[in-house]
Design a protein around this motif. Structure first.
Motif, PDB file in Angstrom:
ATOM      1  N   ARG A 100       8.033 -22.157  -4.317  1.00 20.10           N
ATOM      2  CA  ARG A 100       8.224 -23.746  -4.070  1.00 20.10           C
ATOM      3  C   ARG A 100       6.961 -24.538  -3.592  1.00 20.10           C
ATOM      4  NH1 ARG A 100       9.619 -27.052  -0.169  1.00 20.10           N
ATOM      5  NH2 ARG A 100       9.602 -25.230   1.401  1.00 20.10           N
ATOM      6  N   PHE A 101       6.871 -25.609  -4.334  1.00 20.01           N
ATOM      7  CA  PHE A 101       5.740 -26.259  -3.946  1.00 20.01           C
ATOM      8  C   PHE A 101       6.389 -27.461  -3.049  1.00 20.01           C
ATOM      9  CE2 PHE A 101       3.098 -30.332  -4.376  1.00 20.01           C
ATOM     10  CZ  PHE A 101       1.990 -29.720  -4.180  1.00 20.01           C
ATOM     11  N   ASP A 102       5.646 -27.396  -1.703  1.00 20.30           N
ATOM     12  CA  ASP A 102       6.148 -28.140  -0.704  1.00 20.30           C
ATOM     13  C   ASP A 102       5.183 -29.431  -0.777  1.00 20.30           C
ATOM     14  OD1 ASP A 102       6.423 -29.630   1.875  1.00 20.30           O
ATOM     15  OD2 ASP A 102       6.511 -27.790   2.848  1.00 20.30           O
ATOM     16  N   ARG A 103       6.103 -30.914  -1.132  1.00 20.45           N
ATOM     17  CA  ARG A 103       5.203 -31.946  -1.369  1.00 20.45           C
ATOM     18  C   ARG A 103       4.940 -32.379  -0.084  1.00 20.45           C
ATOM     19  NH1 ARG A 103       6.003 -34.151  -6.516  1.00 20.45           N
ATOM     20  NH2 ARG A 103       7.110 -32.908  -7.934  1.00 20.45           N
ATOM     21  N   GLY A 104       5.563 -32.279   1.048  1.00 17.32           N
ATOM     22  CA  GLY A 104       5.121 -32.479   2.391  1.00 17.32           C
ATOM     23  C   GLY A 104       3.862 -32.255   2.754  1.00 17.32           C
ATOM     24  N   SER A 105       3.592 -30.714   2.634  1.00 21.01           N
ATOM     25  CA  SER A 105       2.321 -30.174   3.085  1.00 21.01           C
ATOM     26  C   SER A 105       0.985 -29.970   2.007  1.00 21.01           C
ATOM     27  CB  SER A 105       2.743 -28.686   3.470  1.00 21.01           C
ATOM     28  OG  SER A 105       2.981 -27.900   2.480  1.00 21.01           O
ATOM     29  N   GLY A 106       1.815 -30.436   0.794  1.00 20.86           N
ATOM     30  CA  GLY A 106       0.719 -30.090  -0.440  1.00 20.86           C
ATOM     31  C   GLY A 106       0.583 -28.611  -0.775  1.00 20.86           C
ATOM     32  N   HIS A 107       1.291 -27.705  -0.372  1.00 19.31           N
ATOM     33  CA  HIS A 107       0.950 -26.243  -0.507  1.00 19.31           C
ATOM     34  C   HIS A 107       2.031 -25.766  -1.317  1.00 19.31           C
ATOM     35  CE1 HIS A 107      -2.412 -25.712   2.371  1.00 19.31           C
ATOM     36  NE2 HIS A 107      -1.899 -27.110   2.865  1.00 19.31           N
ATOM     37  N   TYR A 108       1.910 -24.646  -2.182  1.00 21.16           N
ATOM     38  CA  TYR A 108       2.722 -23.708  -2.670  1.00 21.16           C
ATOM     39  C   TYR A 108       3.189 -22.733  -1.195  1.00 21.16           C
ATOM     40  CZ  TYR A 108       2.064 -24.659  -7.526  1.00 21.16           C
ATOM     41  OH  TYR A 108       2.029 -25.347  -8.907  1.00 21.16           O
ATOM     42  N   THR A 109       4.372 -22.456  -1.206  1.00 15.68           N
ATOM     43  CA  THR A 109       4.722 -21.386  -0.177  1.00 15.68           C
ATOM     44  C   THR A 109       4.342 -20.272  -0.364  1.00 15.68           C
ATOM     45  OG1 THR A 109       6.982 -21.390  -1.405  1.00 15.68           O
ATOM     46  CG2 THR A 109       6.662 -23.138   0.163  1.00 15.68           C
ATOM     47  N   ASP A 110       4.232 -19.460  -1.478  1.00 11.91           N
ATOM     48  CA  ASP A 110       4.211 -18.239  -1.743  1.00 11.91           C
ATOM     49  C   ASP A 110       2.821 -17.860  -2.625  1.00 11.91           C
ATOM     50  OD1 ASP A 110       6.710 -18.001  -0.472  1.00 11.91           O
ATOM     51  OD2 ASP A 110       7.532 -18.245  -2.315  1.00 11.91           O
ATOM     52  N   ASN A 111       2.792 -16.512  -2.829  1.00  8.85           N
ATOM     53  CA  ASN A 111       1.957 -15.907  -3.712  1.00  8.85           C
ATOM     54  C   ASN A 111       2.655 -15.242  -4.692  1.00  8.85           C
ATOM     55  OD1 ASN A 111      -0.367 -15.644  -1.175  1.00  8.85           O
ATOM     56  ND2 ASN A 111      -1.131 -16.722  -3.109  1.00  8.85           N
ATOM     57  N   VAL A 112       1.916 -15.165  -5.843  1.00 11.46           N
ATOM     58  CA  VAL A 112       2.592 -14.169  -7.070  1.00 11.46           C
ATOM     59  C   VAL A 112       1.631 -13.099  -7.165  1.00 11.46           C
ATOM     60  CG1 VAL A 112       3.343 -14.086  -9.261  1.00 11.46           C
ATOM     61  CG2 VAL A 112       4.004 -15.915  -8.193  1.00 11.46           C
ATOM     62  N   ILE A 113       1.771 -11.999  -7.058  1.00  9.72           N
ATOM     63  CA  ILE A 113       1.115 -10.784  -7.387  1.00  9.72           C
ATOM     64  C   ILE A 113       1.386  -9.667  -8.063  1.00  9.72           C
ATOM     65  CG2 ILE A 113      -0.390  -8.929  -5.856  1.00  9.72           C
ATOM     66  CD1 ILE A 113       0.535 -10.413  -3.311  1.00  9.72           C
ATOM     67  N   ALA A 114       0.540  -9.261  -9.202  1.00 11.55           N
ATOM     68  CA  ALA A 114       1.012  -8.327  -9.982  1.00 11.55           C
ATOM     69  C   ALA A 114       0.374  -7.103  -9.559  1.00 11.55           C
ATOM     70  CB  ALA A 114       0.636  -8.585 -11.326  1.00 11.55           C
ATOM     71  N   PHE A 115       1.089  -6.039  -9.341  1.00  8.40           N
ATOM     72  CA  PHE A 115       0.282  -4.702  -9.064  1.00  8.40           C
ATOM     73  C   PHE A 115       0.460  -3.558 -10.326  1.00  8.40           C
ATOM     74  CE2 PHE A 115       2.025  -6.507  -5.188  1.00  8.40           C
ATOM     75  CZ  PHE A 115       1.085  -5.971  -4.118  1.00  8.40           C
ATOM     76  N   GLY A 116      -0.985  -2.899 -10.604  1.00  5.73           N
ATOM     77  CA  GLY A 116      -0.708  -2.037 -11.744  1.00  5.73           C
ATOM     78  C   GLY A 116      -1.636  -0.923 -11.372  1.00  5.73           C
ATOM     79  N   HIS A 117      -1.804   0.040 -12.099  1.00  2.00           N
ATOM     80  CA  HIS A 117      -2.519   1.317 -12.224  1.00  2.00           C
ATOM     81  C   HIS A 117      -3.135   1.391 -13.649  1.00  2.00           C
ATOM     82  CE1 HIS A 117       1.107   3.169 -13.459  1.00  2.00           C
ATOM     83  NE2 HIS A 117       0.366   4.116 -14.010  1.00  2.00           N
ATOM     84  N   LEU A 118      -4.401   2.260 -13.487  1.00  2.00           N
ATOM     85  CA  LEU A 118      -4.760   2.565 -14.708  1.00  2.00           C
ATOM     86  C   LEU A 118      -4.152   3.617 -15.330  1.00  2.00           C
ATOM     87  CD1 LEU A 118      -7.739   2.369 -16.298  1.00  2.00           C
ATOM     88  CD2 LEU A 118      -8.444   4.338 -15.103  1.00  2.00           C
ATOM     89  N   VAL A 119      -3.882   3.419 -16.721  1.00  2.00           N
ATOM     90  CA  VAL A 119      -3.198   4.560 -17.500  1.00  2.00           C
ATOM     91  C   VAL A 119      -4.158   5.223 -18.356  1.00  2.00           C
ATOM     92  CG1 VAL A 119      -0.943   3.788 -17.301  1.00  2.00           C
ATOM     93  CG2 VAL A 119      -2.476   2.991 -19.124  1.00  2.00           C
ATOM     94  N   ARG A 120      -5.215   4.504 -19.099  1.00  2.00           N
ATOM     95  CA  ARG A 120      -6.214   5.109 -19.836  1.00  2.00           C
ATOM     96  C   ARG A 120      -7.381   4.302 -19.962  1.00  2.00           C
ATOM     97  NH1 ARG A 120      -2.356   3.198 -23.173  1.00  2.00           N
ATOM     98  NH2 ARG A 120      -3.123   1.799 -24.843  1.00  2.00           N
ATOM     99  N   SER A 121      -8.490   4.952 -20.638  1.00  2.00           N
ATOM    100  CA  SER A 121      -9.695   3.960 -20.852  1.00  2.00           C
ATOM    101  C   SER A 121      -9.936   4.147 -22.576  1.00  2.00           C
ATOM    102  CB  SER A 121     -10.877   4.411 -20.103  1.00  2.00           C
ATOM    103  OG  SER A 121     -11.074   5.621 -20.226  1.00  2.00           O
ATOM    104  N   GLU A 122     -10.565   3.244 -22.971  1.00  2.00           N
ATOM    105  CA  GLU A 122     -10.719   3.323 -24.724  1.00  2.00           C
ATOM    106  C   GLU A 122     -12.130   3.026 -24.990  1.00  2.00           C
ATOM    107  OE1 GLU A 122      -6.193   1.784 -25.799  1.00  2.00           O
ATOM    108  OE2 GLU A 122      -7.761   0.519 -26.045  1.00  2.00           O
ATOM    109  N   GLY A 123     -12.866   3.499 -25.752  1.00  2.00           N
ATOM    110  CA  GLY A 123     -14.069   3.119 -26.226  1.00  2.00           C
ATOM    111  C   GLY A 123     -15.010   3.691 -25.404  1.00  2.00           C
ATOM    112  N   GLY A 124     -16.151   2.919 -25.116  1.00  2.00           N
ATOM    113  CA  GLY A 124     -17.336   3.704 -24.373  1.00  2.00           C
ATOM    114  C   GLY A 124     -18.510   3.673 -25.103  1.00  2.00           C
ATOM    115  N   ARG A 125     -19.730   4.007 -24.630  1.00  2.00           N
ATOM    116  CA  ARG A 125     -21.044   4.252 -25.565  1.00  2.00           C
ATOM    117  C   ARG A 125     -21.611   5.307 -24.838  1.00  2.00           C
ATOM    118  NH1 ARG A 125     -22.179  -1.748 -23.863  1.00  2.00           N
ATOM    119  NH2 ARG A 125     -23.276  -1.541 -21.867  1.00  2.00           N
TER     120      ARG A 125
END
Length: 218
Positions: A193-218
């Motif tokens: 929620r955006f708090d108009r009184g404080s001018g701040h968003y109340t939260d963070n959104v975080i996506a967590f992930g892990h490496l499944v493979r690598s492609e390419g390279g030289r």
């Protein structure tokens, strides 16, 4: 006279290891609220917001360190170059300048995407002109992919494990910045929620992930 925008700052203490000694470093990052008529950014679905820290994913072998060049997240149509971010003199983390709000930034003092550790990528959610690069981050779902092209020519492919909305006063510092023992990625923006009184968003959104493979390279 009414302000058109106010800053939103998410403060978190990040534990960093230095010669085996934990060093607490204050990290911060900002996002900006757009015009009041701008729609609120999408939030994670309840099923996608389950904590993922209790199960260690089966990750691919970590790669040697190499700087990231570009991030692609197909589900949310993100294709962005990655600038390098460090810390400001006051120990807050640098953020992409507003003139480049459609680009994300990599926290270069942490792990590189594909190498062992948590690679942290930060992006703005919006600006006074409208949605920014991570506006749709909350739409990600477990199983989605994030692809990072690296300077060594390899592409590190990550599977998203969870997408979580957390209050700024409950920021999961260790899960975000700590070394999970494998190659991981964290995508972070502001949300809730955006708090108009404080001018701040109340939260963070975080996506967590892990490496499944690598492609390419030289």
């Amino acid at each position: 006279m009414e302000r058109r925008a106010r800053r939103s700052r998410a403060l978190a203490a990040a534990a960093a290891g230095l010669s085996g000694v934990a060093v607490a470093t204050l990290l911060a990052f900002q996002a900006f609220q757009g015009h009041p008529a701008t729609a609120a950014p999408p939030m994670p679905a309840p099923a996608a917001s389950t904590a993922s820290g209790s199960v260690t994913p089966s990750a691919a072998p970590a790669l040697p360190r190499s700087a990231p060049v570009r991030l692609e997240v197909p589900r949310i149509d993100v294709r962005t170059p990655l600038m390098k971010l460090a810390k400001n003199p006051d120990q807050t983390v640098e953020t992409p300048p507003l003139s480049r709000a459609q680009e994300a930034g990599w926290y270069r003092l942490g792990a590189a995407p594909g190498s062992r550790g948590a690679a942290v990528v930060i992006g703005h959610v919006d600006t006074t002109r409208g949605p920014a690069v991570f506006y749709r981050l909350g739409e990600l779902r477990p199983g989605d992919q994030a692809r990072v092209l690296r300077a060594d020519g390899r592409t590190a492919v990550f599977r998203i494990d969870s997408v979580e909305r957390v209050g700024k006063d409950r920021f999961p510092t260790q899960r975000v910045y700590g070394d999970p023992g494998y190659a991981a990625i964290r995508l972070i923006t502001c949300g809730g929620r955006f708090d108009r009184g404080s001018g701040h968003y109340t939260d963070n959104v975080i996506a967590f992930g892990h490496l499944v493979r690598s492609e390419g390279g030289r």
